[in-house]
Design an enzyme around this catalytic site. Sequence first.
Site, PDB file in Angstrom:
ATOM      1  N   HIS A 125       0.838  -1.189  -0.013  1.00 27.42           N
ATOM      2  CA  HIS A 125       0.141   0.075  -0.133  1.00 27.42           C
ATOM      3  C   HIS A 125       0.829   1.163   0.048  1.00 27.42           C
ATOM      4  O   HIS A 125       0.388   2.299  -0.217  1.00 27.42           O
ATOM      5  CB  HIS A 125      -0.890  -0.107   1.118  1.00 27.42           C
ATOM      6  CG  HIS A 125      -0.556   0.307   2.580  1.00 27.42           C
ATOM      7  ND1 HIS A 125      -0.197  -0.614   3.554  1.00 27.42           N
ATOM      8  CD2 HIS A 125      -0.139   1.269   3.073  1.00 27.42           C
ATOM      9  CE1 HIS A 125       0.502  -0.098   4.468  1.00 27.42           C
ATOM     10  NE2 HIS A 125       0.325   1.258   4.294  1.00 27.42           N
ATOM     11  N   ASP A 155       0.257  -7.506   1.400  1.00 34.89           N
ATOM     12  CA  ASP A 155       0.578  -6.189   1.827  1.00 34.89           C
ATOM     13  C   ASP A 155       2.179  -5.762   1.706  1.00 34.89           C
ATOM     14  O   ASP A 155       2.813  -5.208   2.484  1.00 34.89           O
ATOM     15  CB  ASP A 155       0.152  -5.470   3.076  1.00 34.89           C
ATOM     16  CG  ASP A 155       0.174  -3.738   2.716  1.00 34.89           C
ATOM     17  OD1 ASP A 155       0.252  -3.369   1.670  1.00 34.89           O
ATOM     18  OD2 ASP A 155       0.122  -3.462   3.911  1.00 34.89           O
ATOM     19  N   SER A 229       4.576   2.497   7.927  1.00 35.55           N
ATOM     20  CA  SER A 229       4.269   1.408   7.245  1.00 35.55           C
ATOM     21  C   SER A 229       5.481   1.009   6.516  1.00 35.55           C
ATOM     22  O   SER A 229       6.019   1.987   5.504  1.00 35.55           O
ATOM     23  CB  SER A 229       2.916   1.804   6.174  1.00 35.55           C
ATOM     24  OG  SER A 229       1.850   2.133   6.878  1.00 35.55           O
TER      25      SER A 229
END
Length: 475
Positions: A125, A155, A229
């Site tokens: 992402h 992911d 992230s």
Amino acid sequence: MRPLPTLLTLALAAAFGGFVASAINANLDNRAEAAPASLAIPATAALPASVAGQPVPSLAPMLERVMPAVVSVNTKQVVRVRNPYFNDPFFRRLFPEVPQERINESLGSGVIIDAAEGLVLTNHHVIDNADDVQVTLSDGRTVKAEFLGSDRDTDVALIRIPADKLTALPLGDSAQLRVGDFVVAIGNPFGFSQTVTSGIVSAVGRTGIRGLGYQNFIQTDASINPGNSGGALVNLQGQLVGINTASFNPQGSMAGNIGLGLAIPTNLARDVVDQLVKHGVVVRGTLGIEAQNLTQALAQNLGLSEARGALVTRVLAGSGAAAAGIKPGDVVVAANGQRIDSAVALHNVEGLQPVGSALSLDVRRDGKPLQLKATLKEQARAVAGESLDPRLAGATFVDLPETLRQAGDGGVMVSEVKRGSRAANSGLAAGDVIIQSSVGEFADLASWRANFQKPPQQLVLRIVRGNARGDLVMR
């Protein structure tokens, strides 16, 4: 004078205390957000170097080795501004300088896992739909990254940077993590330069979180915020044990920190990376079954003491499940030693195994225990419509994204429809989700394809398009 053991205990509590994690939003929107430029943060009070002649424990030596391997990942995406006036030549002449495109920027983190090859591990992402990816190293160098591949359903993404003098993190064995182990999260939250937060492992093998794909998360109370992230979760030996991916707060990020951070285990990421390096894509294995959740009434009829497990409703011909002797009516209560409470839980375990691996299943058949071993076969990534039925010519079908599947949705998605094709002329469009059909019941791409062994006289599809539902008669 306070005894030395007490002072050391207080020092350790200060060093490792305050472990909280801030949520991204109420729906687990774990996309890396655009963040402001780095800001200076006032220094906090430091612990003394020693107490009664004994050195105070510190993470600094380990972090000095580890932090150069954690990078900042900046992405840019060109987005066309939708404005009906731009389609009018008159308005374009009047306002020639009005922008018709804008650039969306976002900031995340990444981890160098191979210094010689320049391989950087990050989240899917973080780089999804990016037109340009720039990586900033800890020494200030910024280089353009090459996209090697990614897997939306776990992911995980892999990029390469053309740079020398890199530092890589050794990959630890995430299966060895225990609840209570100390871990450290490193990344670039909110656009700040490298930031370290510490905590403990709160849980391992965390699943059942809506809005995410295949799940086997490490849960930690180390703060994982927007921009973190793709960053590193390391153990006290400086080994990479997880890739930070999200934080969870049902009340939204304004509700405050509640200490629920999630990281992808390195053992899972390692398997994905191996496939991306070799093939550029991830190919998964499948049992070849359909299953549903148990109700209390079903459990009683099947002679079970509790309503948990995955009830097998269909076994596809030629599948690994068929070869293993699995039958409709069997209830799978564990897989590879992992408890199975629902059909989604079994699907999650199945999807995390590579093609050709054996899955040990604990089954209840007629209320009696049974152990079976099934070998997973390759799961088709896409199916051409013309291979199923001439009325579907021009359409390509794929499985639903795993984020929808984990939320309980079923069906197949139309990934592409060729202009002027038979499917297009019947009204089918890319992005449609087919949830029912006159061809028979189906749960996923495998059972959708199996249903066309006997094509129906009339082919009617019930589709979801945006927020609307409707029926299409395929001609």
